[in-house]
Design an enzyme around this catalytic site. Structure first.
Site, PDB file in Angstrom:
ATOM      1  N   HIS A 112      -4.024  -2.891 -13.737  1.00 51.70           N
ATOM      2  CA  HIS A 112      -2.591  -2.595 -13.683  1.00 51.70           C
ATOM      3  C   HIS A 112      -1.876  -3.778 -13.050  1.00 51.70           C
ATOM      4  O   HIS A 112      -2.521  -4.746 -12.654  1.00 51.70           O
ATOM      5  CB  HIS A 112      -2.319  -1.272 -12.967  1.00 51.70           C
ATOM      6  CG  HIS A 112      -2.715  -1.263 -11.517  1.00 51.70           C
ATOM      7  ND1 HIS A 112      -4.030  -1.365 -11.113  1.00 51.70           N
ATOM      8  CD2 HIS A 112      -1.981  -1.169 -10.379  1.00 51.70           C
ATOM      9  CE1 HIS A 112      -4.083  -1.321  -9.790  1.00 51.70           C
ATOM     10  NE2 HIS A 112      -2.850  -1.200  -9.308  1.00 51.70           N
ATOM     11  N   HIS A 126      -0.021  -4.370 -10.258  1.00 51.16           N
ATOM     12  CA  HIS A 126       0.260  -4.612  -8.841  1.00 51.16           C
ATOM     13  C   HIS A 126      -0.301  -5.971  -8.409  1.00 51.16           C
ATOM     14  O   HIS A 126      -1.378  -6.383  -8.854  1.00 51.16           O
ATOM     15  CB  HIS A 126      -0.308  -3.484  -7.974  1.00 51.16           C
ATOM     16  CG  HIS A 126       0.493  -2.220  -8.083  1.00 51.16           C
ATOM     17  ND1 HIS A 126      -0.016  -0.989  -7.746  1.00 51.16           N
ATOM     18  CD2 HIS A 126       1.777  -2.005  -8.485  1.00 51.16           C
ATOM     19  CE1 HIS A 126       0.920  -0.076  -7.941  1.00 51.16           C
ATOM     20  NE2 HIS A 126       2.008  -0.661  -8.392  1.00 51.16           N
ATOM     21  N   ASP A 175      -1.844  -7.248  -5.955  1.00 52.06           N
ATOM     22  CA  ASP A 175      -3.199  -7.466  -5.434  1.00 52.06           C
ATOM     23  C   ASP A 175      -4.259  -7.346  -6.532  1.00 52.06           C
ATOM     24  O   ASP A 175      -5.451  -7.525  -6.256  1.00 52.06           O
ATOM     25  CB  ASP A 175      -3.510  -6.506  -4.268  1.00 52.06           C
ATOM     26  CG  ASP A 175      -3.328  -5.048  -4.626  1.00 52.06           C
ATOM     27  OD1 ASP A 175      -2.287  -4.694  -5.231  1.00 52.06           O
ATOM     28  OD2 ASP A 175      -4.231  -4.233  -4.306  1.00 52.06           O
ATOM     29  N   HIS A 176      -3.841  -7.077  -7.770  1.00 50.89           N
ATOM     30  CA  HIS A 176      -4.778  -7.007  -8.904  1.00 50.89           C
ATOM     31  C   HIS A 176      -4.540  -8.113  -9.932  1.00 50.89           C
ATOM     32  O   HIS A 176      -5.279  -8.199 -10.908  1.00 50.89           O
ATOM     33  CB  HIS A 176      -4.681  -5.629  -9.582  1.00 50.89           C
ATOM     34  CG  HIS A 176      -5.058  -4.513  -8.657  1.00 50.89           C
ATOM     35  ND1 HIS A 176      -6.253  -3.842  -8.751  1.00 50.89           N
ATOM     36  CD2 HIS A 176      -4.410  -3.989  -7.587  1.00 50.89           C
ATOM     37  CE1 HIS A 176      -6.327  -2.930  -7.780  1.00 50.89           C
ATOM     38  NE2 HIS A 176      -5.225  -3.003  -7.068  1.00 50.89           N
ATOM     39  N   HIS A 227      -1.376   6.268 -11.371  1.00 52.26           N
ATOM     40  CA  HIS A 227      -1.076   5.331 -10.265  1.00 52.26           C
ATOM     41  C   HIS A 227       0.104   4.453 -10.675  1.00 52.26           C
ATOM     42  O   HIS A 227       1.043   4.241  -9.912  1.00 52.26           O
ATOM     43  CB  HIS A 227      -2.317   4.511  -9.955  1.00 52.26           C
ATOM     44  CG  HIS A 227      -2.080   3.407  -8.976  1.00 52.26           C
ATOM     45  ND1 HIS A 227      -1.747   3.649  -7.656  1.00 52.26           N
ATOM     46  CD2 HIS A 227      -2.112   2.054  -9.106  1.00 52.26           C
ATOM     47  CE1 HIS A 227      -1.596   2.487  -7.027  1.00 52.26           C
ATOM     48  NE2 HIS A 227      -1.803   1.509  -7.889  1.00 52.26           N
ATOM     49  N   ASP A 257      -7.015   1.436  -9.465  1.00 48.84           N
ATOM     50  CA  ASP A 257      -6.452   2.321  -8.443  1.00 48.84           C
ATOM     51  C   ASP A 257      -6.233   3.733  -8.988  1.00 48.84           C
ATOM     52  O   ASP A 257      -5.355   4.459  -8.517  1.00 48.84           O
ATOM     53  CB  ASP A 257      -5.124   1.754  -7.920  1.00 48.84           C
ATOM     54  CG  ASP A 257      -5.324   0.483  -7.093  1.00 48.84           C
ATOM     55  OD1 ASP A 257      -6.483   0.064  -6.921  1.00 48.84           O
ATOM     56  OD2 ASP A 257      -4.315  -0.075  -6.636  1.00 48.84           O
ATOM     57  N   HIS A 287     -10.513  -0.594  -4.629  1.00 47.80           N
ATOM     58  CA  HIS A 287     -10.441  -0.794  -3.172  1.00 47.80           C
ATOM     59  C   HIS A 287     -11.595  -0.050  -2.515  1.00 47.80           C
ATOM     60  O   HIS A 287     -12.093   0.947  -3.052  1.00 47.80           O
ATOM     61  CB  HIS A 287      -9.129  -0.228  -2.596  1.00 47.80           C
ATOM     62  CG  HIS A 287      -7.898  -0.908  -3.087  1.00 47.80           C
ATOM     63  ND1 HIS A 287      -7.230  -1.872  -2.375  1.00 47.80           N
ATOM     64  CD2 HIS A 287      -7.188  -0.745  -4.245  1.00 47.80           C
ATOM     65  CE1 HIS A 287      -6.171  -2.286  -3.050  1.00 47.80           C
ATOM     66  NE2 HIS A 287      -6.125  -1.614  -4.204  1.00 47.80           N
TER      67      HIS A 287
HETATM   68 ZN   LIG Z   1      -4.598  -1.834  -5.510  1.00 49.58          ZN
HETATM   69 ZN   LIG Z   2      -2.160  -0.501  -7.402  1.00 50.49          ZN
END
Ligand SMILES: [Zn+2]
Ligand SMILES: [Zn+2]
Length: 263
Positions: A56, A58, A60-61, A116, A136, A175
């Protein structure tokens, strides 16, 4: 199929994965934040990163996309609807049922898994030991938040996409939240002795030494798979007096997700 789990030590406790064809050394990099960490691991083992998957959009990905592209020429894959949300764009937009091949030996099936976010994919590997790369959506002992998604959609994803996968499926989540999530399980279901024993056994275990759980195990200690459990339902009705005595699984899931936001 070899899966290399990497730990970039971010504040958000991200896991990175390299999914490697053992015949050709070609690798898919899943959810890169720390590109140098992935490049170093590939270089050390003689693997070539040829594709990048963003489950996805976000940050941090996806933050490592550009560096991986620059270093390897890898193609970036993500949900087609996430294309405009990912800096630098993507090379291949994914939809339900698409197949991603890595080298000669790996076939990953794309699952459309909103909740998510509304443009989230999971990849399922048909292998001797099936595997799920779930970003996530599903966490070990937990479920992703829905701050930029929708809890009803996440419930549908759990009920229609994840619950039907083989019990032996290994869960490679985005995570490391396992130990913390077991605390939520025990808050909702104090009688879950398996969850209690697991939390005690793993209390001092580092993220790369934690076990990779299976879906069968998740069904034992992940509250979001235990929607008919009487203790969970009774506890929820104390927080949500409007919840019926015999709530639907969907009502239980959405209430749990709301409670998890405050926990
Ligand atoms: Zn994440
Ligand atoms: Zn996320």
């Amino acid at each position: 199929m070899h899966v290399e789990r990497l730990w970039p030590d971010t504040r958000l406790r991200n896991y990175h994965y390299l999914v490697v064809c053992e015949e050709t050394g070609e690798a898919l990099a899943v959810d890169p934040f720390d590109a140098p960490l992935m490049l170093d691991a590939a270089r050390r083992h003689g693997w070539q990163i040829t594709q990048v998957l963003n489950t996805h959009h976000h940050d941090d990905h996806v933050a490592g996309n550009d560096a991986l592209r620059a270093a390897t020429g890898a193609k970036v894959l993500a949900h087609a609807d996430a294309a405009s949300l990912i800096p630098g764009g993507i090379d291949r937009g994914l939809a339900e049922g698409d197949v991603i091949r890595v080298g000669r030996s790996i076939e990953l099936q794309c699952l459309d898994t909103p909740g998510h976010t509304l443009s989230h994919v999971c990849l399922f590997a048909h292998a001797d030991q099936p595997a799920l790369f779930c970003g996530d959506t599903l966490f070990n002992a937990g479920a992703g938040n829905c701050h930029s998604g929708d809890p009803v959609a996440l419930y549908e994803t759990f009920a229609t996409r994840l619950a039907s996968l083989p019990d032996a499926t290994q869960v490679f989540a985005g995570h490391d939240y396992l130990i913390n999530n077991l605390g939520f399980t025990l808050a909702r279901e104090p009688d879950n002795t398996g969850a209690r024993a697991l939390r005690e056994r793993l209390a001092a275990t580092g993220p790369l030494d934690l076990p990779v759980t299976t879906l069968a195990e998740e069904k034992q200690f992940n509250t979001f798979f235990r929607l008919g459990n009487p203790q969970i339902i009774a506890g929820l009705r104390e927080h949500f007096p409007d919840l019926p005595e015999e709530p639907t699984p969907r009502e239980v899931f959405v209430a749990l997700r709301a409670l998890r936001n405050q926990w």
